[in-house]
Design an enzyme around this catalytic site. Structure first.
Site, short mmCIF file in Angstrom:
data_model
loop_
_atom_site.label_atom_id
_atom_site.label_comp_id
_atom_site.label_asym_id
_atom_site.label_seq_id
_atom_site.Cartn_x
_atom_site.Cartn_y
_atom_site.Cartn_z
N SER A 13 0.79 -1.23 0.00
CA SER A 13 0.00 0.00 0.00
C SER A 13 0.82 1.27 0.00
O SER A 13 0.36 2.30 -0.49
CB SER A 13 -0.96 0.00 1.19
OG SER A 13 -0.24 -0.08 2.41
N HIS A 63 -5.75 -3.59 -1.78
CA HIS A 63 -5.48 -2.54 -2.77
C HIS A 63 -5.47 -3.08 -4.20
O HIS A 63 -4.82 -2.52 -5.07
CB HIS A 63 -4.16 -1.85 -2.46
CG HIS A 63 -4.24 -0.88 -1.32
ND1 HIS A 63 -4.67 0.42 -1.48
CD2 HIS A 63 -3.99 -1.03 -0.01
CE1 HIS A 63 -4.65 1.04 -0.32
NE2 HIS A 63 -4.24 0.18 0.59
N LYS A 120 -12.51 0.03 0.01
CA LYS A 120 -11.69 0.71 -1.00
C LYS A 120 -12.44 0.66 -2.34
O LYS A 120 -13.42 1.37 -2.53
CB LYS A 120 -10.29 0.10 -1.05
CG LYS A 120 -9.52 0.33 0.25
CD LYS A 120 -8.13 -0.24 0.22
CE LYS A 120 -7.31 0.16 1.43
NZ LYS A 120 -7.86 -0.29 2.73
#
Length: 397
Positions: free
Chosen positions: A185, A213, A244
């Site tokens: 990340s 991610h 996310k």
């Protein structure tokens, strides 16, 4: 409360600020998107959200969430095994499993909880965890909670990983689990999953990937780094988030073989002792997953923005960490320098955040920029111009 204790905390905070390490929260007054509004009325180009496909303010997702509140109410007021499980929860778990090619999945309040409950449930002091040195804090904390023996390898260093695997075998461990982020990340690079899986097979190890991610925007249909790298069938356990790419709300999951999920449902403490996901979050995440799977147009736009922004900053003279993901770290070295550039960009209408110790190693401070499909060409150009102007003013380039 004892005055001496409060004095100690106050002094600690003063020291953090003196070192330029104090983190300050800023309030936004609009939905999360490519451009956001602040409480003071300013509009900003947003380069620091994990809103990769731009779904955080998607109308279909909002409608699904609103309908779920109308049908199921606001919250569950219970854990799953008492009276907190809806048909929606099982629908979402099964959808995640199908999407990632696993037998089943289990939901958590956050991926931090998923990683926190994974290792201690599955492994004992007879087993070993071999963890990448740059893994997310949630993996680090989850490993600490486990009684398993701990081994660490230098990030993405396959020679070191093999050394640690050999040592774990020599130490007589029963089961061995390699744990890695799919996308790191803070740096934005992708784990070497084919090589990791090959070593796992050679030394009788399992592979776990935290794909927070990546899920939704990387790989075919957004199925994440295992499918992006061709290692999909060889990764044993995938953890991820709905906070996310997949709508940006909250909640995490683990996807794996059926016995893994079944045991987690019986013994994973963050699952057993946390409220079930709220109906609105569950329904919205289910819709987000449906949208993401078909969102090749958004993934194409995201990658175009990524390439455009990276090329322009490189041409301007910035030091960037190499990579192909929407995470583009602008390296600045010292914490104060990162904070100064972030403040200068704020004045120019670009919303970013400086990252520094303890989030990243000392001397490796940066502004981590993140691209989004919610950004248009004019947003990217505006951000490049602001970065260039601010950096020249500060002597960064």
């Amino acid at each position: 409360m004892q005055a001496g204790f409060l004095d100690h905390l106050t002094a600690t905070l003063a020291d953090i600020e003196a070192q330029g390490l104090l983190k300050r929260e800023r309030q936004i007054a609009t939905p999360q998107s490519g451009r956001i509004g602040l409480r003071d009325g300013r509009r900003m180009v947003n380069l620091c959200a994990n809103n990769y496909l731009g779904l955080a303010d998607n109308a279909e997702i909002r409608m699904a969430a609103a309908e779920a509140i109308g049908e199921y109410g606001f919250g569950m007021a219970s854990v799953r095994f008492i009276c907190g499980t809806l048909d929606l929860h099982r629908e979402l778990e099964q959808a995640v499993a199908r999407y990632l090619g696993k037998d089943d999945a289990i939901l958590f309040a956050a991926c931090f909880d998923a990683n926190g409950g994974l290792f201690e449930t599955l492994l004992t002091d007879a087993d070993a965890i071999i963890s990448d040195a740059l893994n997310h804090a949630s993996i680090i904390d989850g490993v600490r909670l486990s009684k398993a023996r701990r081994y660490r390898y230098a990030t993405s260093d396959m020679d070191d990983l093999e050394t640690q695997l050999k040592q774990a075998v020599a130490d007589g461990t029963r089961f061995r689990l390699i744990a890695t982020d799919g996308v790191f990340s803070m740096d934005g690079h992708v784990a070497k999953l084919p090589e990791i899986c090959a070593l796992a097979e050679r030394y009788g190890a399992l592979v776990m990937v935290d794909d927070c991610h990546a899920t939704g925007h990387l790989g075919p249909q957004g199925r994440g780094t295992p499918h992006l790298t061709g290692a999909g069938g060889k990764v044993d356990i995938v953890t991820g988030t709905f906070g996310k790419t997949l709508g940006g709300a909250m909640g995490g999951f683990i996807a794996a073989a059926q016995p893994v999920i079944d045991l987690l449902r019986q013994r994973a403490r963050p699952y057993l002792f946390s409220n079930a996901l709220a109906p609105a979050v569950t329904a919205g995440s289910l819709k987000a997953l449906e949208i993401a799977e078909a969102a090749d147009d958004l993934r194409k736009k995201l990658m175009r923005n990524t390439q455009r922004f990276r090329a322009a900053l490189t041409a301007a003279g910035f030091e960037l960490l190499p990579g192909d993901t929407p995470i583009i770290p602008v390296m600045l070295g010292e914490a104060q320098r990162a904070q100064d550039l972030a403040a200068a960009l704020d004045k120019r209408g670009v919303y970013v955040a400086g990252f520094f110790y303890p989030v990243v190693p000392k001397g490796r401070a940066r502004i981590r920029t993140q691209m989004s499909a919610a950004l248009d060409d004019e947003d990217v150009d505006f951000a490049v111009d602001a970065f260039t102007d601010a950096a020249r003013e500060l002597g960064v380039i």
